[in-house]
Design a protein around this motif. Structure first.
Motif, mmCIF file in Angstrom:
data_model
loop_
_atom_site.group_PDB
_atom_site.id
_atom_site.type_symbol
_atom_site.label_atom_id
_atom_site.label_comp_id
_atom_site.label_asym_id
_atom_site.label_seq_id
_atom_site.Cartn_x
_atom_site.Cartn_y
_atom_site.Cartn_z
ATOM 1 N N LEU A 141 0.696 -1.958 -0.128
ATOM 2 C CA LEU A 141 -0.065 -0.222 0.101
ATOM 3 C C LEU A 141 0.482 1.073 0.292
ATOM 4 N N ALA A 142 1.684 1.470 0.863
ATOM 5 C CA ALA A 142 2.707 2.597 0.488
ATOM 6 C C ALA A 142 3.166 2.434 -1.009
ATOM 7 N N ASN A 143 3.789 1.321 -1.748
ATOM 8 C CA ASN A 143 4.330 2.158 -3.030
ATOM 9 C C ASN A 143 2.793 2.241 -3.521
ATOM 10 N N PHE A 144 1.755 2.012 -2.880
ATOM 11 C CA PHE A 144 0.890 2.310 -4.175
ATOM 12 C C PHE A 144 1.011 4.093 -3.135
ATOM 13 N N VAL A 145 0.614 3.926 -2.199
ATOM 14 C CA VAL A 145 0.722 5.902 -1.878
ATOM 15 C C VAL A 145 1.740 6.420 -2.398
ATOM 16 N N ASN A 146 3.155 6.055 -3.121
ATOM 17 C CA ASN A 146 4.482 6.480 -3.947
ATOM 18 C C ASN A 146 4.276 6.502 -5.149
ATOM 19 N N GLY A 147 3.350 6.110 -5.787
ATOM 20 C CA GLY A 147 3.487 5.942 -7.134
ATOM 21 C C GLY A 147 4.520 5.205 -7.830
ATOM 22 N N GLU A 148 4.413 4.046 -7.154
ATOM 23 C CA GLU A 148 5.790 3.493 -7.678
ATOM 24 C C GLU A 148 5.741 2.195 -8.072
ATOM 25 N N LEU A 149 6.409 0.861 -8.611
ATOM 26 C CA LEU A 149 6.070 0.094 -8.493
ATOM 27 C C LEU A 149 4.505 -0.685 -9.745
ATOM 28 N N TRP A 150 4.388 0.516 -10.215
ATOM 29 C CA TRP A 150 2.648 -0.006 -11.314
ATOM 30 C C TRP A 150 3.008 -0.707 -12.355
ATOM 31 N N GLY A 151 2.202 -1.251 -12.925
ATOM 32 C CA GLY A 151 2.052 -2.186 -14.123
ATOM 33 C C GLY A 151 1.692 -1.696 -15.195
ATOM 34 N N LYS A 152 1.644 -2.971 -15.801
ATOM 35 C CA LYS A 152 1.807 -2.314 -17.859
ATOM 36 C C LYS A 152 0.317 -1.397 -17.522
ATOM 37 N N HIS A 153 -0.281 -1.208 -19.204
ATOM 38 C CA HIS A 153 -1.379 -0.941 -19.787
ATOM 39 C C HIS A 153 -2.382 -1.601 -19.749
ATOM 40 N N THR A 154 -3.227 -0.904 -18.910
ATOM 41 C CA THR A 154 -4.489 -2.042 -19.269
ATOM 42 C C THR A 154 -5.976 -2.363 -20.202
ATOM 43 N N GLY A 155 -4.914 -1.364 -20.574
ATOM 44 C CA GLY A 155 -5.718 -1.282 -22.466
ATOM 45 C C GLY A 155 -7.735 -1.308 -22.481
ATOM 46 N N ALA A 156 -8.124 -0.873 -21.635
ATOM 47 C CA ALA A 156 -9.461 -0.754 -21.104
ATOM 48 C C ALA A 156 -9.935 0.337 -20.174
ATOM 49 N N ASP A 157 -10.920 0.507 -20.079
ATOM 50 C CA ASP A 157 -11.869 1.712 -19.464
ATOM 51 C C ASP A 157 -11.591 1.363 -18.117
ATOM 52 N N TRP A 158 -10.430 0.808 -17.037
ATOM 53 C CA TRP A 158 -10.653 0.525 -16.133
ATOM 54 C C TRP A 158 -8.934 1.128 -15.689
ATOM 55 N N GLY A 159 -8.519 0.994 -14.764
ATOM 56 C CA GLY A 159 -7.125 1.454 -14.375
ATOM 57 C C GLY A 159 -6.639 2.661 -13.549
ATOM 58 N N TRP A 160 -4.889 2.708 -13.226
ATOM 59 C CA TRP A 160 -4.716 4.228 -12.878
ATOM 60 C C TRP A 160 -3.542 4.910 -13.624
ATOM 61 N N VAL A 161 -4.010 5.989 -13.667
ATOM 62 C CA VAL A 161 -2.729 7.204 -14.511
ATOM 63 C C VAL A 161 -2.400 7.306 -12.715
ATOM 64 N N PHE A 162 -0.882 6.834 -13.269
ATOM 65 C CA PHE A 162 0.364 7.028 -12.608
ATOM 66 C C PHE A 162 1.220 8.448 -12.734
ATOM 67 N N PRO A 163 1.065 9.380 -12.422
ATOM 68 C CA PRO A 163 1.948 11.095 -12.031
ATOM 69 C C PRO A 163 3.549 10.432 -12.846
ATOM 70 N N SER A 164 3.980 9.333 -12.453
ATOM 71 C CA SER A 164 5.150 8.756 -12.022
ATOM 72 C C SER A 164 5.628 8.338 -13.438
ATOM 73 N N ASP A 165 4.544 8.387 -14.555
ATOM 74 C CA ASP A 165 4.709 7.633 -15.931
ATOM 75 C C ASP A 165 5.439 7.928 -16.754
ATOM 76 N N PRO A 166 6.729 7.562 -17.101
ATOM 77 C CA PRO A 166 7.480 8.062 -18.142
ATOM 78 C C PRO A 166 7.024 8.688 -19.292
ATOM 79 N N ALA A 167 5.960 8.528 -19.795
ATOM 80 C CA ALA A 167 5.206 9.178 -20.470
ATOM 81 C C ALA A 167 4.930 10.839 -20.630
ATOM 82 N N PHE A 168 4.860 10.900 -19.118
ATOM 83 C CA PHE A 168 4.777 12.751 -19.171
ATOM 84 C C PHE A 168 5.922 13.007 -18.837
ATOM 85 N N ASP A 169 7.098 13.003 -18.799
ATOM 86 C CA ASP A 169 8.315 13.280 -18.422
ATOM 87 C C ASP A 169 8.921 13.887 -18.939
#
Length: 301
Positions: A141-169
């Motif tokens: 849960l602490a990893n989730f709060v930190n926004g780290e160690l997330w998973g692959k893209h869901t490719g669907a209409d659900w999931g989480w967008v993490f600001p730490s994603d390299p796409a937003f560098d």
């Protein structure tokens, strides 16, 4: 449904000191281990051991988790980066802890404590195993709060967008970064970046499910090696499975076959060890609760 991760990793500040949720999670995990261990001591599950000795065990295990987890992460996942910036070793609030390294640290601490109290090493490990999952779950849960160690893209209409994603560098260094991210999220422009919240998957599997299985299994005396074996087997399996939808560490990538990660590679020995210990337990003695010791412990508590 798609969510935007907007959790501040800092729980509160005391002047210049910032207290992170990551550190609080570790503290809660150790307190939970002590509380559950106390219940097992009162039930006589480790004859001859009182509350004071239990506190020593939890303290040594805590040192093993922190030191082993940090050293393990450096050695297994990012040695080159820490050689270039050695002071990064001390920034544990930023994450960078390895379960497998922490496990080795706990094994070393339990071995030393067992020798001191003249106990069989695996009697100690069988006692400790059910105390670990709550800390694992809270840590995820602490990893989730930190926004780290997330998973692959869901490719669907659900999931989480993490600001730490390299796409937003490209926009991360801007002062209005989060405001712009929120605006784009509201318009639906970030839906393609929705990822699996693998931290929550692991919290459910390694924390809730693993604890339920071990606490139930150890609720009555089991042969030596059995509880430790079940812990190693289930953790290894859970970790191996979740790694299929978890993004591997950037500096490592996939090790082989375009899917094998370091987490999976390190989990394979755990699965094998778990199976071996369960096989070994078939002819092992069973440690019986010591009711007399429980009564004495209650009187001195």
């Amino acid at each position: 449904m798609i969510h935007l991760h907007q959790i501040d990793p800092v729980a509160f500040s005391l002047g210049p000191l910032k207290v992170h949720w990551y550190g609080i999670a570790y503290a809660i995990g150790f307190v939970a281990a002590w509380y559950l261990g106390r219940r097992r001591i009162v039930a006589g599950r480790l004859p001859g051991i009182n509350a004071e000795a239990l506190s020593d065990l939890v303290f040594y295990a805590m040192l093993g988790v922190v030191l082993g987890g940090r050293i393990g992460y450096i050695l297994f996942y990012d040695l080159q980066a820490y050689l270039q910036q050695p002071l990064q070793v001390f920034k544990v609030w930023q994450g960078g802890m390895s379960f497998h390294g922490g496990l080795l640290g706990v094994l070393a601490a339990a071995w030393w404590w067992s020798r001191k109290h003249r106990l069989h090493f695996f009697d100690t490990m069988d006692f400790l195993a059910p105390l670990v999952p709550p800390g694992l779950g809270i840590g995820r849960l602490a990893n989730f709060v930190n926004g780290e160690l997330w998973g692959k893209h869901t490719g669907a209409d659900w999931g989480w967008v993490f600001p730490s994603d390299p796409a937003f560098d490209a926009m991360r260094g801007q002062a209005d970064f989060m405001a712009r991210l929120q605006q784009q999220f509201a318009s639906g422009a970030l839906d393609m970046h929705a990822r699996h919240p693998t931290q929550l998957y692991q919290a459910a599997l390694e924390g809730v499910l693993l604890f339920a299985a071990l606490w139930w299994f150890s609720s009555r005396p089991r042969p030596r090696y059995a509880v430790s074996g079940l812990f190693a087997l289930l953790y290894g399996l859970f970790r191996f499975i979740v790694e299929f939808v978890r993004v591997p560490d950037q500096q490592l990538g996939y090790l082989a076959f375009d899917w094998l990660t370091m987490g999976q590679l390190l989990s394979l020995p755990l699965i094998a060890l778990g199976l071996f210990l369960l096989w070994l337990s078939r002819r092992a003695p069973t440690l019986q609760p010591a009711v007399a010791d429980v009564a004495a412990d209650k009187e001195t508590a």
